[in-house]
Write a protein that holds these residues in place. Structure first.
Motif, short mmCIF file in Angstrom:
data_model
loop_
_atom_site.label_atom_id
_atom_site.label_comp_id
_atom_site.label_asym_id
_atom_site.label_seq_id
_atom_site.Cartn_x
_atom_site.Cartn_y
_atom_site.Cartn_z
N VAL A 102 0.85 -1.20 0.00
CA VAL A 102 0.00 0.00 0.00
C VAL A 102 0.89 1.25 0.00
N LEU A 103 1.89 1.23 0.91
CA LEU A 103 2.69 2.45 1.13
C LEU A 103 3.48 2.86 -0.11
N GLN A 104 4.11 1.88 -0.76
CA GLN A 104 4.99 2.24 -1.89
C GLN A 104 4.24 2.89 -3.05
N LEU A 106 1.33 4.23 -2.99
CA LEU A 106 0.69 5.46 -2.51
C LEU A 106 1.68 6.63 -2.52
N GLU A 107 2.88 6.38 -1.99
CA GLU A 107 3.88 7.47 -1.97
C GLU A 107 4.23 7.90 -3.40
N ARG A 108 4.33 6.90 -4.30
CA ARG A 108 4.63 7.21 -5.70
C ARG A 108 3.53 8.11 -6.28
N GLU A 109 2.27 7.73 -6.00
CA GLU A 109 1.14 8.49 -6.56
C GLU A 109 1.07 9.90 -5.96
N LEU A 110 1.40 9.99 -4.67
CA LEU A 110 1.39 11.32 -4.03
C LEU A 110 2.47 12.21 -4.66
N ARG A 111 3.68 11.64 -4.83
CA ARG A 111 4.77 12.44 -5.41
C ARG A 111 4.42 12.86 -6.83
N HIS A 112 3.85 11.93 -7.55
CA HIS A 112 3.45 12.22 -8.94
C HIS A 112 2.37 13.31 -8.94
N GLY A 113 1.42 13.19 -7.99
CA GLY A 113 0.29 14.12 -7.94
C GLY A 113 0.69 15.55 -7.59
N ILE A 114 1.70 15.69 -6.71
CA ILE A 114 2.07 17.06 -6.32
C ILE A 114 3.16 17.66 -7.21
N ALA A 115 3.71 16.85 -8.10
CA ALA A 115 4.80 17.35 -8.96
C ALA A 115 4.44 18.68 -9.66
N LEU A 150 -7.12 9.49 -3.91
CA LEU A 150 -6.30 8.38 -3.40
C LEU A 150 -7.02 7.61 -2.29
N ILE A 151 -7.71 8.36 -1.43
CA ILE A 151 -8.48 7.70 -0.35
C ILE A 151 -9.49 6.72 -0.94
N ALA A 152 -10.08 7.12 -2.06
CA ALA A 152 -11.09 6.25 -2.70
C ALA A 152 -10.48 4.93 -3.15
N HIS A 153 -9.16 4.95 -3.47
CA HIS A 153 -8.50 3.72 -3.92
C HIS A 153 -7.93 2.88 -2.78
N TYR A 154 -7.74 3.51 -1.62
CA TYR A 154 -7.11 2.80 -0.50
C TYR A 154 -8.03 2.84 0.72
N PRO A 161 -7.99 16.53 7.41
CA PRO A 161 -7.59 17.91 7.11
C PRO A 161 -7.09 18.62 8.36
N GLY A 162 -6.22 19.60 8.16
CA GLY A 162 -5.70 20.39 9.28
C GLY A 162 -5.33 21.78 8.79
N LYS A 163 -4.45 22.44 9.52
CA LYS A 163 -4.09 23.81 9.17
C LYS A 163 -3.12 23.81 7.99
N CYS A 164 -3.64 24.17 6.81
CA CYS A 164 -2.84 24.18 5.56
C CYS A 164 -2.22 22.81 5.30
N VAL A 165 -2.93 21.77 5.65
CA VAL A 165 -2.42 20.42 5.45
C VAL A 165 -3.59 19.47 5.23
N VAL A 166 -3.37 18.46 4.40
CA VAL A 166 -4.31 17.34 4.30
C VAL A 166 -3.48 16.08 4.54
N GLU A 167 -3.94 15.27 5.49
CA GLU A 167 -3.17 14.07 5.81
C GLU A 167 -3.93 12.81 5.38
N LEU A 168 -3.17 11.79 5.04
CA LEU A 168 -3.73 10.47 4.76
C LEU A 168 -3.21 9.56 5.87
N LYS A 169 -4.10 9.10 6.72
CA LYS A 169 -3.69 8.31 7.89
C LYS A 169 -4.48 7.00 7.88
N PRO A 170 -4.00 5.99 8.63
CA PRO A 170 -4.75 4.73 8.66
C PRO A 170 -6.19 4.94 9.16
N SER A 171 -7.15 4.29 8.55
CA SER A 171 -8.56 4.41 8.97
C SER A 171 -8.71 3.97 10.43
N GLY A 172 -9.60 4.63 11.13
CA GLY A 172 -9.90 4.24 12.52
C GLY A 172 -8.91 4.81 13.52
#
Ligand SMILES: O=P(O)(O)OC[C@H]1O[C@H](O[C@H]2O[C@H](CO)[C@@H](O)[C@H](O)[C@H]2O)[C@H](O)[C@@H](O)[C@@H]1O
Length: 268
Positions: A102-104, A106-115, A150-154, A161-172
């Motif tokens: 999952v992690l690998q 996901l990190e690739r997609e995040l890096r690609h997405g923010i490029a 990405l959340i929809a896929h994982y 969400p937070g202050k000028c940040v969106v985090e992806l964390k384990p559910s629950g």
């Protein structure tokens, strides 16, 4: 509860203390690495811990490794990454993990997405990721859209969400569960929880604390489930200073009373 909030009371007795870090114990800074907790505040936290059977923990979205550095030279119980990691009073650490499968990607997609989103930064925390857009607020919408896709896929992940940040964390995983877990073990067990926090992630903590009949304190403006409010980080520092003074006075008065009884019983 937007309005019905005032400065929390100076409490003493059977309480356990939980503090959020960014925006509560430390001012928000342009970059996560700029943050520090002033020395005198750390000293007061340590005094407060001593006055309350060491029932004091930091509950943060940051990793335990970062919290440990920021709390030096003191060593408090810690919940990191919104509770995905937890270190108890004895130094025993529990850490939730996600499969590399999952992690690998996901990190690739995040890096690609923010490029293409210049100024957006990716913070990796092992089992969670934070997309910071404080330096590029124009990309807020795109960052949220990327996180949602990405959340929809994982299904193992949830969005925070937070202050000028969106985090992806384990559910629950959330701060309420982290506080609840601490409350089941010494030195927290049997006490009433007190939790201070400033951000959306802290609302989970307020909910748990309210359920347990404790004291929930929102730092800064905004709608909240907390029962009390402090206007900002400096107000937290002032409240903490007064609280420690108050508890020290109470303790001195108790010691004097005990000494009085003992000398009285010796003289009878
Ligand atoms: O739960 P917290 O202790 O409040 O941590 C929440 C996140 O804090 C950090 O990011 C936030 O603070 C930064 C420094 O002030 C700021 O630049 C950023 O915009 C804020 O979102 C940290 O980097 C995250 O990992 C924490 O989850």
């Amino acid at each position: 509860m937007e309005d019905a909030l005032s400065i929390p009371p100076l409490i003493s007795g059977n309480f356990a203390f939980f503090f959020d870090l960014d925006g509560t114990l430390a001012d928000i800074k342009p970059h996560p690495d700029d943050v520090f907790i002033p020395e005198d505040v750390l000293t007061r936290l340590s005094l407060l811990a001593e006055l309350n059977d060491r029932a004091l923990a930091l509950i943060s979205g940051r990793s335990i490794a970062e919290l440990e550095q920021l709390a030096k030279p003191y060593r408090f119980p810690l919940a990191g990454v919104h509770g995905a990691e937890r270190r108890d009073i004895n130094g025993r650490t529990e850490r939730m993990t996600l499969p590399e499968a999952v992690l690998q990607p996901l990190e690739r997609e995040l890096r690609h997405g923010i490029a293409p989103l210049t100024g957006v930064e990716l913070e990796t925390k092992g089992m969670a990721f934070a997309l910071h857009y404080r330096q590029a607020p124009q990309h807020e919408e795109a960052v949220f859209a990327l996180a949602k896709t990405l959340i929809a896929h994982y299904p193992q992940l949830a969005m925070q969400p937070g202050k000028c940040v969106v985090e992806l964390k384990p559910s629950g995983i959330h701060k309420g569960a982290a506080i609840g877990a601490f409350m089941q073990t010494p030195p927290f067990l049997g006490k009433k929880p007190v939790f201070l926090g400033d951000d959306l992630t802290d609302e989970h903590g307020f909910k748990t604390v309210n359920k347990l009949g404790g004291i929930s304190i929102k730092v800064g403006p905004g709608a909240t489930q907390a029962m009390w409010r402090l206007a900002g980080v400096n107000d937290v520092y002032q409240w903490l200073e007064k609280l420690v003074d108050h508890q020290q006075q109470e303790q001195r008065a108790l010691t004097n009373r005990r000494d009085g009884y003992e000398s009285l019983s010796r003289s009878i």
